[in-house]
Design a protein around this motif. Structure first.
Motif, PDB file in Angstrom:
ATOM      1  N   PHE A   1     -63.421 -41.795  17.272  1.00  0.00           N
ATOM      2  CA  PHE A   1     -64.211 -40.824  16.531  1.00  0.00           C
ATOM      3  C   PHE A   1     -65.417 -41.506  15.884  1.00  0.00           C
ATOM      4  CE2 PHE A   1     -65.340 -38.320  12.811  1.00  0.00           C
ATOM      5  CZ  PHE A   1     -65.402 -37.044  13.336  1.00  0.00           C
TER       6      PHE A   1
ATOM      7  N   GLN B   1     -57.914 -33.058  18.380  1.00  0.00           N
ATOM      8  CA  GLN B   1     -58.052 -33.432  16.978  1.00  0.00           C
ATOM      9  C   GLN B   1     -58.130 -32.175  16.117  1.00  0.00           C
ATOM     10  OE1 GLN B   1     -61.784 -35.290  15.761  1.00  0.00           O
ATOM     11  NE2 GLN B   1     -60.571 -36.904  14.814  1.00  0.00           N
TER      12      GLN B   1
ATOM     13  N   GLU C   1     -58.995 -29.847  12.804  1.00  0.00           N
ATOM     14  CA  GLU C   1     -60.152 -29.728  11.918  1.00  0.00           C
ATOM     15  C   GLU C   1     -59.944 -30.586  10.670  1.00  0.00           C
ATOM     16  OE1 GLU C   1     -63.915 -28.399  10.705  1.00  0.00           O
ATOM     17  OE2 GLU C   1     -62.924 -28.299  12.638  1.00  0.00           O
TER      18      GLU C   1
ATOM     19  N   ARG D   1     -60.557 -34.208  11.568  1.00  0.00           N
ATOM     20  CA  ARG D   1     -61.984 -34.436  11.757  1.00  0.00           C
ATOM     21  C   ARG D   1     -62.681 -34.579  10.412  1.00  0.00           C
ATOM     22  NH1 ARG D   1     -66.369 -31.813  11.403  1.00  0.00           N
ATOM     23  NH2 ARG D   1     -65.447 -29.766  11.137  1.00  0.00           N
TER      24      ARG D   1
ATOM     25  N   GLU E   1     -64.607 -37.854   8.973  1.00  0.00           N
ATOM     26  CA  GLU E   1     -66.017 -37.767   8.582  1.00  0.00           C
ATOM     27  C   GLU E   1     -66.214 -38.295   7.165  1.00  0.00           C
ATOM     28  OE1 GLU E   1     -66.889 -33.624   9.231  1.00  0.00           O
ATOM     29  OE2 GLU E   1     -67.495 -33.978  11.322  1.00  0.00           O
TER      30      GLU E   1
END
Length: 131
Positions: free
Chosen positions: A107, A116, A118, A121, A125
């Motif tokens: 990633f 993956q 949400e 993710r 991030e």
């Protein structure tokens, strides 16, 4: 052709970016801390998660310092290296951690990660923003 260049990776291999020593150290530290945090959030805070994260950091750094950048070979070696850690007090095993670590690395490198959530993710991030 592959026959003329045996060092050329097979088609379909996932290669992580080559990093200089400083960036490798940052990435290894980030990976260990990210996995420890993920384990704390996924299960509950435990000291063993820091131990697992530290062992992962060292195992990953070792593989990359040896010039390894192919995801599958790194994944398998991380699983092997992590099997030396006592996972008795955790809710995961070395294979779970190695798989999650590879998901994090892919990633971060901009490589598509299959299946993956949400939530995962967003977690990654945020983790990458804090490097």
């Amino acid at each position: 052709s592959r026959e003329s260049d045996p060092d050329e990776p097979p088609v379909g291999d996932v290669l992580l970016p080559v990093l200089d020593k400083e960036d490798l150290n940052k990435e290894a530290k980030w990976l260990g801390e990210t996995i420890a945090l993920w384990l704390d959030e996924e299960w509950c805070e435990q000291k063993v998660h820091v131990t697992i994260g530290d062992a992962l950091c060292e195992a990953y750094r070792s593989q990359r310092e040896k010039g390894k950048n192919e995801a599958t070979s790194i994944l398998l070696q991380l699983s092997t290296d992590l099997s030396k850690v006592d996972f008795t007090e955790s809710f995961v095993n070395p294979y779970d951690v190695a798989n999650k670590a590879m998901e994090c690395l892919m990633f971060k490198s901009g490589i598509e990660v299959c299946c993956q959530s949400e939530q995962d993710r967003k977690f990654l991030e945020e983790s990458i923003r804090n490097i």
